[in-house]
Design an enzyme around this catalytic site. Structure first.
Site, short mmCIF file in Angstrom:
data_model
loop_
_atom_site.label_atom_id
_atom_site.label_comp_id
_atom_site.label_asym_id
_atom_site.label_seq_id
_atom_site.Cartn_x
_atom_site.Cartn_y
_atom_site.Cartn_z
CG ASP A 98 -0.27 -0.40 2.51
OD1 ASP A 98 0.97 -0.30 2.59
OD2 ASP A 98 -0.96 -0.82 3.45
CG HIS A 115 -5.66 -1.61 8.92
ND1 HIS A 115 -5.71 -0.27 9.20
CD2 HIS A 115 -4.37 -1.95 9.03
CE1 HIS A 115 -4.49 0.18 9.46
NE2 HIS A 115 -3.65 -0.84 9.37
CG ASN A 126 -8.66 -0.60 12.12
OD1 ASN A 126 -7.73 -1.30 11.72
ND2 ASN A 126 -9.12 0.44 11.45
CD GLU A 169 -8.53 1.60 7.78
OE1 GLU A 169 -8.49 0.69 8.63
OE2 GLU A 169 -7.94 2.68 7.94
C1 GLP Z 1 -0.33 0.40 8.78
C2 GLP Z 1 -0.11 -0.37 7.46
C3 GLP Z 1 -0.28 -1.85 7.70
C4 GLP Z 1 0.39 -2.18 9.01
C5 GLP Z 1 -0.41 -1.64 10.14
C6 GLP Z 1 0.24 -1.82 11.50
O1 GLP Z 1 -1.23 1.44 8.68
N1 GLP Z 1 -0.90 -0.01 6.34
O2 GLP Z 1 0.30 -2.56 6.60
O3 GLP Z 1 0.44 -3.56 9.16
O4 GLP Z 1 -0.80 -0.33 9.89
O5 GLP Z 1 1.22 -0.90 11.74
P1 GLP Z 1 2.27 -1.06 12.91
O6 GLP Z 1 3.12 -2.22 12.53
O7 GLP Z 1 3.04 0.22 12.91
O8 GLP Z 1 1.50 -1.31 14.15
#
Ligand code: GLP
Length: 247
Positions: free
Chosen positions: A66, A136, A134, A141
């Protein structure tokens, strides 16, 4: 689904790198599906070390999940900037084999279609995922519906708030992103989900053991036939009624 629990994120990251090594031993041109986020940092650190010690990824493809809309690759908080900082700055990677959606493309819908063509011609062998607070995956989302293909999303307030920690000014966090869809993710041959820390324990337990629902996109991983979940003890503490393996 296999759930492995490690004492530390670094130990889980070392295991994740072993999975890359296995994949690289099987395929002449391994296709890695890569993710951004704090969770992935120990993994990239260990991967860089493995490459320095001889792991050959020169023919590997890297296809990221992404990107924020409106942040160019030169922006340090873009997903492209994250990948440069944590991987490509350390490991030379053939630019033709390193892909990430272009969040500044003039035609974002066309960019999504381009990305799906790339995924169709380069099916992912090993897909790495983090999980949002959440539930995702990528930037898919929670909602009434999920989208299979690469698409534009409005980020939820939870995600914007949680990702604000990476930005100097929380008002700078983009409100939209391009993400691979859940179809693109579930088509990967093998999926590896990483999650660390107590703050992820609740969502991890619900994703792995609760009902499968679009309200918690990571729960769809229960439908995939080859998922490995790598957790630290803090993130695993709320899982009940499922076999977990240590380390
Ligand atoms: C982000 C990314 C995800 C990631 C998630 C967790 O927004 N789009 O690919 O897995 O949120 O992030 P973190 O590893 O910083 O908790």
């Amino acid at each position: 689904m296999r759930i492995r629990v490690f004492d530390t994120p670094d130990a889980a990251a070392a295991y994740a790198v072993a999975l890359v090594e296995q994949t690289a031993a099987v395929y002449a041109e391994p296709v890695l599906g890569l993710a951004t986020g704090g969770t992935m940092i120990p993994f990239y650190k260990a991967l860089v070390q493995a490459v320095r010690q001889g792991l050959d990824l020169s023919r590997a493809w890297a296809i990221n999940l992404d990107e924020y809309v409106g942040l160019g690759a030169e922006h340090p908080q873009s997903c492209a900037g994250f990948m440069r900082e944590h991987l490509y700055r350390h490991v030379p990677w053939d630019g033709a084999r390193a892909h990430i959606p272009d969040g500044c493309a003039p035609d974002l819908a066309a960019e999504c279609r381009r990305y799906d063509r790339l995924l169709a011609t380069h099916p992912v062998h090993l897909q790495f995922l983090g999980i949002g607070l959440n539930g995702h995956i990528g930037f898919n989302e929670p909602g009434d519906e999920l989208v299979a293909e690469t698409h534009l999303v409005e980020l939820s307030e939870t995600t914007i708030r949680s990702n604000a920690r990476f930005f100097r000014d929380p008002g700078e966090v983009p409100r939209r992103a391009i993400t691979m869809g859940v179809g693109g993710i579930l088509r990967a041959e093998r999926v590896v989900l990483l999650a660390f820390g107590e703050q992820k324990a609740e969502v991890v337990a619900r994703a792995l053991t609760g009902p499968i629902t679009t309200r918690l996109p990571a729960s769809l991983l229960q439908l995939h036939r080859d998922v490995t979940v790598l957790l630290d003890t803090a993130a695993a503490q709320k899982i009940r009624g499922k076999t977990v393996e240590n380390g």
